[in-house]
Design a protein around this motif. Structure first.
Motif, PDB file in Angstrom:
ATOM      1  N   THR A  75       6.775   0.561  10.101  1.00 40.70           N
ATOM      2  CA  THR A  75       6.230   1.879   9.781  1.00 40.70           C
ATOM      3  C   THR A  75       4.705   1.804   9.806  1.00 40.70           C
ATOM      4  N   PRO A  76       4.045   2.724  10.500  1.00 44.99           N
ATOM      5  CA  PRO A  76       2.578   2.692  10.532  1.00 44.99           C
ATOM      6  C   PRO A  76       1.983   2.774   9.123  1.00 44.99           C
ATOM      7  N   LYS A  77       0.910   2.051   8.890  1.00 43.12           N
ATOM      8  CA  LYS A  77       0.311   2.013   7.554  1.00 43.12           C
ATOM      9  C   LYS A  77      -0.153   3.390   7.092  1.00 43.12           C
ATOM     10  N   SER A  78      -0.602   4.229   8.038  1.00 45.13           N
ATOM     11  CA  SER A  78      -1.075   5.563   7.653  1.00 45.13           C
ATOM     12  C   SER A  78       0.072   6.473   7.214  1.00 45.13           C
ATOM     13  N   ARG A  79       1.273   6.252   7.763  1.00 44.71           N
ATOM     14  CA  ARG A  79       2.473   7.026   7.452  1.00 44.71           C
ATOM     15  C   ARG A  79       2.272   8.535   7.663  1.00 44.71           C
ATOM     16  N   THR A  80       1.424   8.884   8.610  1.00 50.09           N
ATOM     17  CA  THR A  80       1.146  10.287   8.907  1.00 50.09           C
ATOM     18  C   THR A  80       2.177  10.841   9.884  1.00 50.09           C
ATOM     19  N   PRO A  81       2.283  12.158   9.994  1.00 47.89           N
ATOM     20  CA  PRO A  81       3.212  12.756  10.961  1.00 47.89           C
ATOM     21  C   PRO A  81       2.959  12.275  12.389  1.00 47.89           C
ATOM     22  N   LYS A  82       1.700  12.239  12.808  1.00 50.25           N
ATOM     23  CA  LYS A  82       1.384  11.828  14.171  1.00 50.25           C
ATOM     24  C   LYS A  82       1.802  10.391  14.423  1.00 50.25           C
ATOM     25  N   ALA A  83       1.501   9.489  13.482  1.00 53.33           N
ATOM     26  CA  ALA A  83       1.801   8.067  13.667  1.00 53.33           C
ATOM     27  C   ALA A  83       3.302   7.799  13.661  1.00 53.33           C
TER      28      ALA A  83
ATOM     29  N   GLU B 246       0.601  12.624   2.482  1.00 57.25           N
ATOM     30  CA  GLU B 246       0.740  13.987   1.971  1.00 57.25           C
ATOM     31  C   GLU B 246       0.708  15.030   3.089  1.00 57.25           C
ATOM     32  N   LYS B 247       0.303  14.609   4.294  1.00 60.15           N
ATOM     33  CA  LYS B 247       0.268  15.527   5.427  1.00 60.15           C
ATOM     34  C   LYS B 247       1.663  15.992   5.848  1.00 60.15           C
TER      35      LYS B 247
END
Length: 248
Positions: A34-42, A81-82
């Motif tokens: 899982t990408p560290k940023s855990r954002t929707p895009k990533a 949170e995004k």
């Protein structure tokens, strides 16, 4: 019927093709960190990679590690949170061009257990509790999912949520013995039973692999059994949810 199931977690994204008639994975699981940023895009990018790995073009089922209502993320959980307010199904469909069914990951694990595992052919009210970093939960009435039970979020003593006191991650963090930790988890089980009075509680996560070390410390006035499918359940249940959505 063969469907791609994906299980998104805080540390890894796992996927496999599933035979839903047999309730089995028919390919080895593929894991992407899982990408560290855990954002929707990533995360959407990694989901696209997962689909490409299997060269897959059908419907997809996906377990997601927080509250999902009609495809929309209602809480960030341990993600960015995004995600809050986004239609997760639409995000993944845009990234892959495929039709997605996205449900809570604990709900997905329980769907697998009630259809193929420890809860198969069980009538009445069944609860699935997944024990890990937190305490996930899924609820099923006569095999039908009642989505988004978040029993681990219940406040307890001075804790904002009981999972901060009784999840298995706390055992390691506080260096608790099996008995010490199990006594905490047993309190959680008994509160759950008092409020909901389930006919069966299925316990998944790492505890199900080492059930003999815990079962003597767990006493609740209903049937209590370990999960059978273990780390396959999230993928199986997600695929099952997709089948139900697109075959209805």
């Amino acid at each position: 019927m063969e469907i791609l199931g994906i299980d998104i977690g805080g540390s890894g994204i796992k996927g496999a093709l599933v035979d839903l008639y047999k309730g089995e994975l028919i390919t080895p699981k593929h894991r992407i960190p899982t990408p560290k940023s855990r954002t929707p895009k990533a995360i959407s990018k990694k989901v696209k990679e997962m689909v490409a790995h299997f060269n897959y073009e059908g419907i997809v089922g996906c377990g997601f590690p927080t509250i999902i209502k009609k495809g929309i993320c209602k809480d960030e959980g341990n993600l960015s949170e995004k995600w809050v307010g986004l239609n997760v199904e639409a995000e993944f469909e845009k990234a892959t061009g495929l039709n997605f069914t996205v449900i809570n990951d604990a709900d997905a694990a329980g769907l697998a257990e009630v259809n193929y595992g420890a809860g198969k052919n069980e009538d009445g009210f069944v609860l699935m509790i997944t024990v890990g970093t937190g305490l996930g939960s899924g609820a099923y009435l006569d095999g039908e999912l009642i989505p988004n039970f978040e029993l681990g979020q219940t406040p307890y003593l001075d804790y904002e949520k009981i999972e901060d006191w009784a999840a298995s991650s706390v055992k390691k963090k506080e260096n608790l013995s099996y008995k010490e930790w199990a006594s905490r988890f047993n309190i959680f089980l008994n509160y759950t039973h008092l409020i909901l009075n389930p006919d069966l509680i299925i316990v998944g996560g790492g505890i199900s692999k080492h059930w003999k070390q815990y079962e003597d410390f767990l006493k609740v006035n209903t049937d209590l059994v370990p999960a059978e499918l273990r780390n396959r359940s999230g993928i199986l249940g997600a695929a099952y949810a997709a089948k139900n959505k697109y075959s209805s």
